[in-house]
Enzyme design. Structure first.
Site, short mmCIF file in Angstrom:
data_model
loop_
_atom_site.label_atom_id
_atom_site.label_comp_id
_atom_site.label_asym_id
_atom_site.label_seq_id
_atom_site.Cartn_x
_atom_site.Cartn_y
_atom_site.Cartn_z
N GLY A 140 -45.38 -91.78 9.57
CA GLY A 140 -46.67 -91.76 8.90
C GLY A 140 -46.77 -90.86 7.69
O GLY A 140 -47.87 -90.39 7.37
N ASP A 193 -40.46 -88.04 -2.53
CA ASP A 193 -41.13 -86.96 -1.80
C ASP A 193 -41.12 -85.64 -2.60
O ASP A 193 -41.77 -84.67 -2.21
CB ASP A 193 -40.49 -86.74 -0.42
CG ASP A 193 -41.13 -87.62 0.66
OD1 ASP A 193 -42.09 -88.34 0.35
OD2 ASP A 193 -40.65 -87.59 1.80
N THR A 233 -41.70 -94.71 8.24
CA THR A 233 -40.77 -93.88 9.00
C THR A 233 -40.79 -94.35 10.46
O THR A 233 -41.62 -95.18 10.83
CB THR A 233 -41.15 -92.38 8.88
OG1 THR A 233 -41.11 -92.00 7.51
CG2 THR A 233 -40.30 -91.44 9.68
#
Ligand code: GLY
Length: 591
Positions: A488, A443, A401
């Site tokens: 992260g 995710d 990211t």
């Protein structure tokens, strides 16, 4: 009318930025202080483009979009137009914080079984390199919405410097080279990715010039069509075809599952305007990103847990112990409660209530570590020192990211975190279009952490996966104190928390708070906290180990950027001195 005049004026100058030669990259700078606004990002070319926009009269939103578009060129393995993100904006005129949710979204065809095959969850490594994990990108629409709401530039002018950068090229640095090398095996398995990022079968050499004319053309087409080409037109059709029929190299043995995204999924995509999360901490107002990101609630809950301890007076050991235990507890609650609010009731108010945090804080002992993993508690029914809501899931996620932080001469501020999820996203470049697709849908939980118990973060049609992104703005009586964020994965939350308390409680300079060695306790099952080598070697760590903490070494946690307002009204921009090769913190006029 004023807006049109400003846009016309800027369009003339923005296509010819100051640094026209790929041979002379702008400097990497960990800190700069001065006037006229600030830009901090991980990349010198991107920060320079943002500074050029500010210098020529653009505002923080114009500069943030221009910087983000440039990161799509120079930091394409972290973020880009194939991904999504969360945009947090402070308006100096109203002194209010607003947010845009540009999170990637599952196609309408997605079910809870998206990542289940023959009754079993797919291996993560297979799910991430697939069409299945690609969510509908939200980044381009986030740029458009942000500019329409708060900017002075139109999309074409904000993207023009990045388009020029992609065309003329930039100097390959070690980070760019190693991110390709890290992903070489999967990049080599897609014709489009191999041709773009492994010319001659190798990553472009450090010091060479890298150009991406296909991405430049895509930027131009997106801007010219006001994004219609992506959200329903030719670029969108290419994207959908790539998801449905990934361009796997003939003879590759990789099992690349196709996704089922349709052009109608792109056409339906909306950026959501959401209320920011709000936490009072030491008399300040901390604003962050609400669900589907868990960033705002988890940073906020941890701060509330810490509120009852005077960290400014604590020993180094007790300060770090409280930091680790507060993040452990807030992660337990994050995993249990946060998902897409369109699909389940996220108890944002409860998670951020001081009453709930106090019931969690009283679990922390000064001389012992909490048993791992900690169960979640119920913010709808807080009970002192009791965890009642069952076990939480412990899956870690990938650690990429990018984050940028911008301020302008009028006092407006942007904290913007954007991503394509894993380093290199799905690994699949849209053929002929020059950009990588995300793997954001990984995710989601692949299966319910507790069999048979509904979970807020299971896949669903048109659903957004839970994020950890935590772009954060801190105000004092409506005035900006600082803004911060980091990449992260789930470590974003602990990185932002550690920087906030380093600056606000321990009186570190912002530069030192960003540079400080990091540890990231996320309620791990083994009670082992990933930490950087310097953290493990620090004097306080022996004291932490003496009360039961264990550490495992993690090469690097996060790559933060931040800005703060000095007492005399200047801006201080701060970036990493070394992580990810060092960032680029710039102000318009140093002084
Ligand atoms: N993909 C990283 C995050 O959303 O937290």
């Amino acid at each position: 009318m004023l807006r049109t005049v400003a846009a016309l004026t800027l369009s003339v100058v923005l296509v010819a930025p100051a640094h026209a030669s790929a041979a002379e990259p702008p400097p990497r700078v960990p800190e700069q202080v001065g006037w006229g606004g600030a830009v901090s990002s991980v990349d010198p070319d991107a920060s320079q483009i943002g500074i050029d926009v500010l210098r020529r009269g653009g505002n923080a939103v114009d500069a943030a979009v221009a910087t983000a578009a440039a990161l799509g060129v120079t930091d394409p393995f972290s973020a880009g137009i194939g991904g999504g993100g969360f945009f947090v904006h402070y308006d100096a005129r109203t002194r209010r914080v607003s947010t845009l949710d540009g999170r990637e979204t599952a196609p309408r065809s997605a079910t809870e079984q998206l990542f289940v095959e023959n009754g079993k969850p797919l291996p993560f490594s297979e799910a991430m390199t697939s069409g299945l994990s690609v969510g509908v990108p939200g980044t381009p629409k986030t740029w458009q919405q942000a500019l329409r709401k708060w900017g002075t530039l139109n999309l074409r002018d904000a993207m023009a410097p990045a388009e020029a950068l992609a065309r003329r090229g930039f100097v390959v640095d070690k980070t760019f080279n190693s991110q390709i090398a890290n992903n070489a095996a999967r990049f080599a398995d897609f014709t489009s990715t191999r041709d773009l990022y492994l010319p001659g079968g190798q990553p472009p050499a450090v010091g060479s010039t890298f150009r991406n004319p296909q991405l430049a053309d895509t930027y131009r087409e997106l801007a010219r069509t006001e994004l219609a080409s992506l959200y329903g037109g030719a670029v969108g059709r290419d994207l959908v075809k790539t998801v449905q029929q990934p361009p796997v190299v003939p003879g590759s043995t990789r099992n690349v599952r196709p996704g089922a995204m349709e052009i109608s999924d792109l056409a339906r995509y909306q950026v959501e305007r959401r209320d920011p999360t709000h936490t009072r901490y030491r008399g300040l107002d901390v604003y962050g990103m609400a669900a589907p990101s868990s960033g705002g609630t988890t940073v906020g809950e941890a701060l509330n847990i810490l509120e009852s301890t005077d960290l400014s007076k604590a020993s180094d050991v007790q300060y770090l112990h409280r930091f680790l235990e507060s993040s452990r507890l807030s992660f337990a609650d994050r995993l249990r409660w946060v998902g897409d609010p369109a699909f389940s009731q996220v108890p944002t108010e409860g998670l951020l209530s001081q009453k709930f945090a106090d019931t969690r804080a009283c679990l922390i002992k000064p001389d012992a570590v909490l048993p791992a993993p900690q169960p979640a508690a119920d913010p709808n029914n807080p009970k002192p020192c009791e965890a009642t809501a069952g076990p939480s899931n412990l899956r870690e996620d990938a650690e990429r990211t990018t984050h940028l932080t911008v301020a302008d001469r009028w006092g407006n501020v942007v904290a913007y975190t954007l991503t394509i999820e894993a380093e290199g996203g799905s690994g699949i470049v849209v053929p002929g279009r020059g950009f990588l697709l995300n793997n954001e849908l990984t995710d989601f939980e692949f299966v319910a952490p507790t069999a048979g118990v509904p979970h807020p973060n299971l896949p669903g049609p048109g659903k957004r996966p839970r994020s950890s992104m935590a772009p954060t703005i801190v105000l004092d009586h409506g005035n900006v104190v600082l803004a911060v964020g980091s990449p992260g994965g789930a470590t974003i939350i602990t990185t932002v928390l550690q920087i906030l308390i380093g600056r606000l409680d321990r009186n570190m300079t912002l530069r030192d708070a960003v540079a400080a060695p990091r540890a990231s306790q996320r309620n791990s099952a083994t009670n082992t906290t990933p930490a950087e080598a310097e953290f493990i070697a620090a004097a306080a760590t022996a004291g932490l180990q003496a009360i039961g903490h264990k550490f495992s070494q993690n090469a690097e946690i996060g790559a933060a950027t931040a800005v703060e307002r000095t007492k005399d009204g200047r801006w201080r921009a701060v970036a990493e001195p070394t992580r990810r090769g060092g960032g680029a913190a710039r102000v318009v006029w140093v002084g």
